[in-house]
Design a protein around this motif. Structure first.
Motif, PDB file in Angstrom:
ATOM      1  N   GLY A 292      11.446   0.129   9.349  1.00 54.38           N
ATOM      2  CA  GLY A 292      12.480  -0.876   9.531  1.00 54.38           C
ATOM      3  C   GLY A 292      12.030  -2.283   9.219  1.00 54.38           C
ATOM      4  O   GLY A 292      12.847  -3.196   9.102  1.00 54.38           O
ATOM      5  N   ALA A 293      10.707  -2.501   9.100  1.00 59.18           N
ATOM      6  CA  ALA A 293      10.203  -3.830   8.779  1.00 59.18           C
ATOM      7  C   ALA A 293      10.521  -4.171   7.328  1.00 59.18           C
ATOM      8  O   ALA A 293      10.582  -3.296   6.458  1.00 59.18           O
ATOM      9  CB  ALA A 293       8.695  -3.897   9.006  1.00 59.18           C
ATOM     10  N   SER A 294      10.693  -5.445   7.059  1.00 62.62           N
ATOM     11  CA  SER A 294      10.952  -5.900   5.694  1.00 62.62           C
ATOM     12  C   SER A 294      10.201  -7.213   5.447  1.00 62.62           C
ATOM     13  O   SER A 294      10.389  -8.171   6.192  1.00 62.62           O
ATOM     14  CB  SER A 294      12.448  -6.090   5.469  1.00 62.62           C
ATOM     15  N   PRO A 295       9.326  -7.245   4.430  1.00 67.55           N
ATOM     16  CA  PRO A 295       8.973  -6.121   3.562  1.00 67.55           C
ATOM     17  C   PRO A 295       8.127  -5.099   4.309  1.00 67.55           C
ATOM     18  O   PRO A 295       7.504  -5.437   5.305  1.00 67.55           O
ATOM     19  CB  PRO A 295       8.171  -6.782   2.438  1.00 67.55           C
ATOM     20  N   ARG A 296       8.105  -3.877   3.825  1.00 68.76           N
ATOM     21  CA  ARG A 296       7.347  -2.808   4.460  1.00 68.76           C
ATOM     22  C   ARG A 296       5.985  -2.677   3.803  1.00 68.76           C
ATOM     23  O   ARG A 296       5.889  -2.562   2.574  1.00 68.76           O
ATOM     24  CB  ARG A 296       8.119  -1.477   4.333  1.00 68.76           C
ATOM     25  N   LEU A 297       4.942  -2.714   4.607  1.00 76.65           N
ATOM     26  CA  LEU A 297       3.587  -2.481   4.111  1.00 76.65           C
ATOM     27  C   LEU A 297       3.244  -1.007   4.284  1.00 76.65           C
ATOM     28  O   LEU A 297       3.554  -0.420   5.327  1.00 76.65           O
ATOM     29  CB  LEU A 297       2.584  -3.336   4.875  1.00 76.65           C
ATOM     30  N   GLN A 298       2.584  -0.438   3.277  1.00 69.91           N
ATOM     31  CA  GLN A 298       2.256   0.986   3.338  1.00 69.91           C
ATOM     32  C   GLN A 298       0.865   1.248   2.776  1.00 69.91           C
ATOM     33  O   GLN A 298       0.565   0.848   1.646  1.00 69.91           O
ATOM     34  CB  GLN A 298       3.273   1.821   2.546  1.00 69.91           C
ATOM     35  N   PRO A 299      -0.008   1.910   3.550  1.00 67.68           N
ATOM     36  CA  PRO A 299      -1.292   2.327   2.991  1.00 67.68           C
ATOM     37  C   PRO A 299      -1.077   3.440   1.974  1.00 67.68           C
ATOM     38  O   PRO A 299      -0.207   4.296   2.161  1.00 67.68           O
ATOM     39  CB  PRO A 299      -2.063   2.835   4.217  1.00 67.68           C
ATOM     40  N   LEU A 300      -1.836   3.406   0.912  1.00 65.67           N
ATOM     41  CA  LEU A 300      -1.721   4.444  -0.109  1.00 65.67           C
ATOM     42  C   LEU A 300      -2.914   5.391   0.009  1.00 65.67           C
ATOM     43  O   LEU A 300      -4.064   4.986  -0.187  1.00 65.67           O
ATOM     44  CB  LEU A 300      -1.685   3.832  -1.507  1.00 65.67           C
ATOM     45  N   VAL A 301      -2.626   6.643   0.333  1.00 63.98           N
ATOM     46  CA  VAL A 301      -3.658   7.675   0.436  1.00 63.98           C
ATOM     47  C   VAL A 301      -3.701   8.461  -0.859  1.00 63.98           C
ATOM     48  O   VAL A 301      -2.709   9.078  -1.258  1.00 63.98           O
ATOM     49  CB  VAL A 301      -3.389   8.615   1.632  1.00 63.98           C
ATOM     50  N   ASP A 302      -4.836   8.424  -1.529  1.00 64.12           N
ATOM     51  CA  ASP A 302      -5.002   9.166  -2.784  1.00 64.12           C
ATOM     52  C   ASP A 302      -5.192  10.650  -2.515  1.00 64.12           C
ATOM     53  O   ASP A 302      -4.550  11.497  -3.144  1.00 64.12           O
ATOM     54  CB  ASP A 302      -6.214   8.627  -3.549  1.00 64.12           C
ATOM     55  N   LYS A 325      -6.715   5.072  -1.281  1.00 65.62           N
ATOM     56  CA  LYS A 325      -7.812   5.459  -0.407  1.00 65.62           C
ATOM     57  C   LYS A 325      -8.082   6.963  -0.389  1.00 65.62           C
ATOM     58  O   LYS A 325      -7.157   7.772  -0.410  1.00 65.62           O
ATOM     59  CB  LYS A 325      -7.509   5.017   1.032  1.00 65.62           C
ATOM     60  N   ILE A 326      -9.354   7.316  -0.337  1.00 69.06           N
ATOM     61  CA  ILE A 326      -9.788   8.685  -0.084  1.00 69.06           C
ATOM     62  C   ILE A 326     -10.067   8.790   1.412  1.00 69.06           C
ATOM     63  O   ILE A 326     -10.900   8.069   1.952  1.00 69.06           O
ATOM     64  CB  ILE A 326     -11.052   9.027  -0.884  1.00 69.06           C
ATOM     65  N   VAL A 327      -9.340   9.679   2.079  1.00 71.87           N
ATOM     66  CA  VAL A 327      -9.439   9.817   3.531  1.00 71.87           C
ATOM     67  C   VAL A 327     -10.235  11.072   3.876  1.00 71.87           C
ATOM     68  O   VAL A 327     -10.103  12.111   3.221  1.00 71.87           O
ATOM     69  CB  VAL A 327      -8.043   9.865   4.178  1.00 71.87           C
ATOM     70  N   ILE A 328     -11.057  10.959   4.904  1.00 69.53           N
ATOM     71  CA  ILE A 328     -11.890  12.054   5.377  1.00 69.53           C
ATOM     72  C   ILE A 328     -11.341  12.526   6.718  1.00 69.53           C
ATOM     73  O   ILE A 328     -11.352  11.780   7.697  1.00 69.53           O
ATOM     74  CB  ILE A 328     -13.363  11.619   5.535  1.00 69.53           C
ATOM     75  N   GLU A 329     -10.863  13.768   6.762  1.00 72.52           N
ATOM     76  CA  GLU A 329     -10.335  14.320   8.006  1.00 72.52           C
ATOM     77  C   GLU A 329     -11.475  14.942   8.805  1.00 72.52           C
ATOM     78  O   GLU A 329     -12.333  15.638   8.245  1.00 72.52           O
ATOM     79  CB  GLU A 329      -9.266  15.371   7.699  1.00 72.52           C
ATOM     80  N   VAL A 330     -11.496  14.679  10.092  1.00 72.38           N
ATOM     81  CA  VAL A 330     -12.575  15.157  10.954  1.00 72.38           C
ATOM     82  C   VAL A 330     -12.052  16.294  11.819  1.00 72.38           C
ATOM     83  O   VAL A 330     -11.347  16.059  12.811  1.00 72.38           O
ATOM     84  CB  VAL A 330     -13.120  14.019  11.838  1.00 72.38           C
TER      85      VAL A 330
END
Length: 340
Positions: A292-302, A325-330
């Motif tokens: 609902g925020a404007s502008p909307r910020l969004q992280p980009l997960v590769d 971003k490359i994310v590492i799941e634990v």
């Protein structure tokens, strides 16, 4: 607990799963059970033996993490409670089951965001926010050139420049990456591999040049950077992917434009500086990640890799294959062995 580890500097094949002591939170620290971390260039440099952690920091890789509060050290001021969903800026230690964090380096995770998405925020977004606001003093209407525009920092910077009502333009190495930056809000993008970005920047700015350059490349770009930097412009160097050597009359060129060079690293900053940065980002930027925020910020997960495949993630980043971003799941449970 288990953590991604290496004994000798070298390639990704040196990474393995090691059982280490679970940390205990000290004065003013919070223990976080890690659900996800993310990969940064600093992790690759540290693995190669070229970027040791600051004194007193964990030697485990990982400069950011997302998870839940699992313990509180003495002297905590009551902001956080057990079970809170948090994301953390770290000096190291994120690619493990648990990590301790100064309470002022934690941020709440927006309610509609997953741990995977949240893990892509702290290091990249705080770096970009610091470069633009603490160092570059960005102003409304200015034009900002962002090198490595499709990187984690680059994609964050594009959106933060837009939030500041300024104009982001980028460089990247493939058309696919340039398309991704345009989708994120870049006003223009140039392929540094097959065109002179300085000429394109001057064309885009009608000869005036850019007000700010965010540069993680370094030496090989110095002439082109100065060609397209405006009078009184700010050139901010936060990485040296091409090395630090400069051959030529840099100072005379810089002086002729009354331009300034700033350099910045985030990992080695003191605790108080990071607390101020986290507080400013939490107040000024974090609300825009919520629905609902404007502008909307969004992280980009590769892409997302389980911790036991972190070596593969390192290879992907070394080959510059990622956009965002490359994310590492634990995972909760682990098996010992090489991380291949």
């Amino acid at each position: 607990m288990f953590a991604a580890y290496f004994d000798c500097p070298g390639g990704p094949e040196n990474l393995y799963m090691k059982e280490v002591m679970k940390p205990s939170p000290g004065q003013g620290e919070v223990l976080v059970k890690v659900s996800a971390s993310a990969l940064n260039r600093a992790d690759l440099l540290q693995r190669r033996g070229k970027y040791p952690p600051p004194e007193g920091a964990s030697d485990i890789l990982g400069l950011e993490a997302a998870g839940s509060v699992a313990g509180l050290g003495p002297g905590c001021r009551g902001r956080w409670k057990i079970g809170d969903a948090v994301m953390a800026l770290l000096s190291g230690g994120g690619q493990a089951q648990y990590v301790t964090v100064p309470e002022g380096h934690l941020m709440p995770i927006p309610k509609d965001m997953t741990f995977i998405q949240a893990a892509a925020i702290p290091e990249a977004w705080l770096t970009a926010f610091q470069l633009l606001h603490f160092v570059g003093k960005i102003q409304e209407g200015e034009t900002v050139l962002i090198h490595a525009g499709a990187s984690g920092v680059g994609m964050a910077a594009i959106q933060l420049v837009r939030l500041a009502k300024a104009i982001p333009i980028v460089t990247a190495g493939t058309e696919e990456k340039l398309k991704a930056t345009a989708k994120a809000g870049a006003a223009a993008g140039f392929n540094y591999k097959n065109e002179d970005f300085s000429e394109k920047v001057l064309e885009f700015t009608q000869g005036s040049g850019v007000d700010i350059i965010l540069d993680c490349v370094g030496g090989s770009y110095w002439e082109k950077n100065l060609n397209c930097l405006s009078t009184d412009g700010r050139w901010i160097i936060y990485g040296l992917l091409s090395g630090g050597e400069v051959h030529g009359d840099l100072l005379a060129r810089l002086l002729s434009k009354r331009a300034s060079i700033h350099t910045s690293l985030l990992r080695s900053r003191d605790k108080e500086y990071k607390e101020r940065l986290v507080r400013a980002f939490t107040e000024d930027a974090l609300p825009y990640f919520s629905g609902g925020a404007s502008p909307r910020l969004q992280p980009l997960v590769d892409s997302v890799y389980p911790l036991h495949k972190i070596a593969e993630a390192h290879r992907v980043m070394e080959e510059n294959k990622n956009t965002g971003k490359i994310v590492i799941e634990v995972p909760v449970c682990f098996k010992k062995g090489p991380l291949l």
